[in-house]
Design a protein around this motif. Structure first.
Motif, PDB file in Angstrom:
ATOM      1  N   ALA A   1      -8.259  14.227   2.617  1.00 31.77           N
ATOM      2  CA  ALA A   1      -6.834  13.837   2.752  1.00 31.77           C
ATOM      3  C   ALA A   1      -6.351  13.404   1.275  1.00 31.77           C
ATOM      4  N   SER A   2      -5.364  12.516   1.213  1.00 37.30           N
ATOM      5  CA  SER A   2      -4.798  11.879  -0.042  1.00 37.30           C
ATOM      6  C   SER A   2      -4.982  10.376   0.161  1.00 37.30           C
ATOM      7  N   GLY A   3      -4.806   9.739  -1.082  1.00 44.23           N
ATOM      8  CA  GLY A   3      -4.773   8.206  -1.297  1.00 44.23           C
ATOM      9  C   GLY A   3      -3.725   7.753  -0.313  1.00 44.23           C
ATOM     10  N   GLN A   4      -2.491   8.156  -0.074  1.00 44.42           N
ATOM     11  CA  GLN A   4      -1.560   7.622   0.793  1.00 44.42           C
ATOM     12  C   GLN A   4      -2.100   7.936   2.293  1.00 44.42           C
ATOM     13  N   LEU A   5      -2.529   9.014   2.807  1.00 51.12           N
ATOM     14  CA  LEU A   5      -3.202   9.229   4.141  1.00 51.12           C
ATOM     15  C   LEU A   5      -4.142   8.579   4.440  1.00 51.12           C
ATOM     16  N   ARG A   6      -5.088   8.303   3.515  1.00 49.18           N
ATOM     17  CA  ARG A   6      -6.335   7.413   3.748  1.00 49.18           C
ATOM     18  C   ARG A   6      -6.079   6.114   3.811  1.00 49.18           C
ATOM     19  N   ASN A   7      -4.863   5.542   3.416  1.00 51.78           N
ATOM     20  CA  ASN A   7      -4.249   4.031   3.572  1.00 51.78           C
ATOM     21  C   ASN A   7      -3.786   3.944   5.044  1.00 51.78           C
ATOM     22  N   VAL A   8      -3.341   4.822   5.827  1.00 58.17           N
ATOM     23  CA  VAL A   8      -2.893   4.800   6.957  1.00 58.17           C
ATOM     24  C   VAL A   8      -3.774   5.176   7.965  1.00 58.17           C
TER      25      VAL A   8
ATOM     26  N   ARG B   1       0.762  -1.284  -0.023  1.00 61.05           N
ATOM     27  CA  ARG B   1      -0.013  -0.144  -0.133  1.00 61.05           C
ATOM     28  C   ARG B   1       0.872   1.312  -0.094  1.00 61.05           C
ATOM     29  N   ARG B   2       0.519   2.218  -0.477  1.00 62.21           N
ATOM     30  CA  ARG B   2       1.301   3.603  -0.728  1.00 62.21           C
ATOM     31  C   ARG B   2       1.145   4.187   0.512  1.00 62.21           C
ATOM     32  N   ILE B   3       1.954   5.103   0.911  1.00 58.70           N
ATOM     33  CA  ILE B   3       2.197   5.509   2.416  1.00 58.70           C
ATOM     34  C   ILE B   3       3.162   6.723   2.317  1.00 58.70           C
ATOM     35  N   ASN B   4       3.006   7.764   3.118  1.00 57.10           N
ATOM     36  CA  ASN B   4       4.130   8.878   3.369  1.00 57.10           C
ATOM     37  C   ASN B   4       4.644   8.181   4.391  1.00 57.10           C
TER      38      ASN B   4
END
Lengths: 165, 347
Positions: free
Chosen positions: B98-105, A57-60
């Motif tokens: 938020a963004s795709g990255q933030l929503r994944n976490v 999964r893509r994350i920051n």
């Protein structure tokens, strides 16, 4: 208090001892694991330059504390190509001029790989732009980026059909 | 970032047992780690909830209610096909944030507990009563064009930034918490507090309380055919709301049988006015009716700074969200969730 963790980074197991729990995944990759392809932009989750895949999964990476990721599988820009054979998203960014200065590009590419895997955007340019909104490009190469993600999505979908046929 | 101890408890009970007043529970960390970097927050201890079992389930319970575990990720909830079909307004709200990255976490429990996006709260060198009680509020004389128009006080003019919470408030969600004195339910309306003279007391959670889950009552599903979230912001994606509205209707024979309306980004909590919902019941949907309901829903609004424009914006956003809900939930999530763009003009 030090913390020992193990990560699988681009297919290689890495055992890491963290002397300080404050270390982010981004700093660990760049400063300790000699993987500077992942970029530090804002360091606050706003620009997407540090995007990597964790367990697919893509994350920051700037907002992820490394200590929390014990056992995780991490993929960075350095892990996408197979030797000289570029990942379809990398090839599409080259073909469509999806960059200018290149600083945001590793994050853009990793985000696009994650977006395509999520399967929500398909080949709808509007959904791709929305899905890529967590990645800023100060050179404003957005047109080329959208074209590249569209093209890569099509190629990867065709490849999937070809393989499963 | 200040140093902290890192703990990874094996159970909810252990997590609560190791809690101390200087501790913070860590979910996805997308808000907490950011605020630790700015220096606005400096917990001495992080209690990592990410390995706790059973907190990441989306369950349909025997009584028809739906239970969302606190550690479910925003993206996983929004993209759960069964959940999104039943609660499209919640999915739309989640995907507009938020963004795709933030929503994944980011987790749903963390979303409830996220802190104000007021720049003066985030900056440890500014005066903020919410962060440090009694020091004053730099927002009142500062950049406050996105601040509250309802329920604010001399002590604090910040808004709650969540989209998800607006949709939960509209559907009468219940928050399950576990604390040192055991488990209890908090009705959504009681979760967030208006600032008054104690803006630092942001929620009804008490020391050591941990959010376990969010429950949606069985009647919340009855709105699925006519439920929309509308978010007005300065850019169409990855931006906080200037004003938002969650609108849900249950239509029977062309008349409104039940209505829900909550406004977001106007106060320190999602803003609901029961009278505005009640006046819709028994009526035929239409722009004039919705304009009257929207006026009631934002009654008493006043500028807290350079934000007079938000009063009219709130009325129009509420009315338009009601019109969009009356027009029907789209069969597929819009390409731009919660956006006014790409929608037919209803008024």
């Amino acid at each position: 208090m030090s913390h020992s963790i193990n990560l699988t980074v681009n297919g290689t197991r890495r055992d890491v001892t963290l002397e300080d729990a404050r270390v982010t995944l981004l700093d660990l990759l760049r400063e300790r694991l000699a993987l500077p392809g992942t970029k530090k932009g804002c360091d606050r989750g706003q620009c997407g330059a540090c995007t990597v895949l964790v367990d697919g999964r893509r994350i920051n990476a700037c907002l992820a504390l490394a200590v929390t990721l014990d056992g995780a599988e991490v993929t960075t820009i350095e892990g996408l190509a197979k030797g000289d054979h570029l990942h379809p998203v990398q090839a599409a960014f080259v073909d469509h001029d999806g960059f200018q200065c290149g600083y945001c590009t590793p994050g853009q590419i990793m985000s696009a790989v994650g977006l395509i895997a999520e399967g929500q955007a398909g080949i709808d340019p509007e959904r791709i732009r929305e899905g890529m909104s967590g990645n800023l490009c100060r050179c404003a190469a957005y047109h080329g980026i959208t074209e590249a993600v569209l093209d890569a999505s099509r190629r990867m979908a065709e490849e999937e059909v070809r393989v499963s046929a | 970032m200040k140093p902290f101890d890192y703990l990874r408890p094996a159970s909810v009970e252990e997590a609560i047992a190791v809690w101390t007043p200087d501790a913070a529970y860590l979910g996805g960390g997308t808000n907490l780690v950011d605020l630790m970097k700015t220096g606005a927050l400096h917990p001495g201890k992080l209690i990592d909830l990410n390995r706790l079992l059973g907190l990441d389930l989306i369950e349909m319970l025997a009584d028809g209610s739906t239970r969302i575990g606190a550690m479910v990720r925003n993206a996983d909830l929004a993209h759960d096909a069964g959940f999104a079909a039943t609660f499209p307004m919640i999915a739309e709200a989640l995907l507009s944030g938020a963004s795709g990255q933030l929503r994944n976490v980011a987790t749903v429990g963390g979303n409830l507990m996220q802190r104000s996006r007021c720049a003066y709260f985030q900056d440890p060198y500014s005066a903020c009563n919410r962060r440090t009680p009694g020091v004053g509020c730099d927002a009142k004389e500062g950049d406050n064009r996105s601040h509250a128009i309802l329920g604010f006080s001399d002590a604090c003019i910040a808004t709650n930034p969540s989209d998800f919470c607006v949709s939960l408030a509209a559907l009468d969600a219940v928050v399950e918490v576990h604390g040192p004195r055991g488990r209890r339910d908090i009705p959504y309306a009681d979760l967030h507090r208006l600032p008054g003279q104690t803006p630092e007391k942001e929620t009804a959670l008490e020391a050591g309380d941990l959010v376990l889950a969010i429950r949606l009552p069985s009647d919340a599903a009855a709105f699925r055919l006519n439920a929309r979230y509308l978010k007005v912001r300065e850019r169409t994606s990855f931006a906080f709301a200037l004003v938002s509205a969650a609108a849900a209707l249950r239509l029977e024979g062309g008349k409104i049988a039940a209505a829900r309306l909550a406004l977001g980004a106007v106060a320190a909590k999602p803003w609901r006015v029961p009278a505005a919902e009640a006046m819709l019941v028994g009526q035929s949907p239409g722009p004039a009716l919705f304009a009257r309901a929207a006026a009631m829903a934002s009654a008493g609004a006043a500028p807290s700074g350079d934000n007079l424009y938000k009063i009219e914006l709130a009325r129009r956003t509420a009315a338009r969200a009601l019109s969009m809900a009356a027009a029907g939930t789209p069969t597929r999530m819009p390409a731009l969730p919660a956006s006014p763009f790409g929608e037919p003009a209803h008024v």
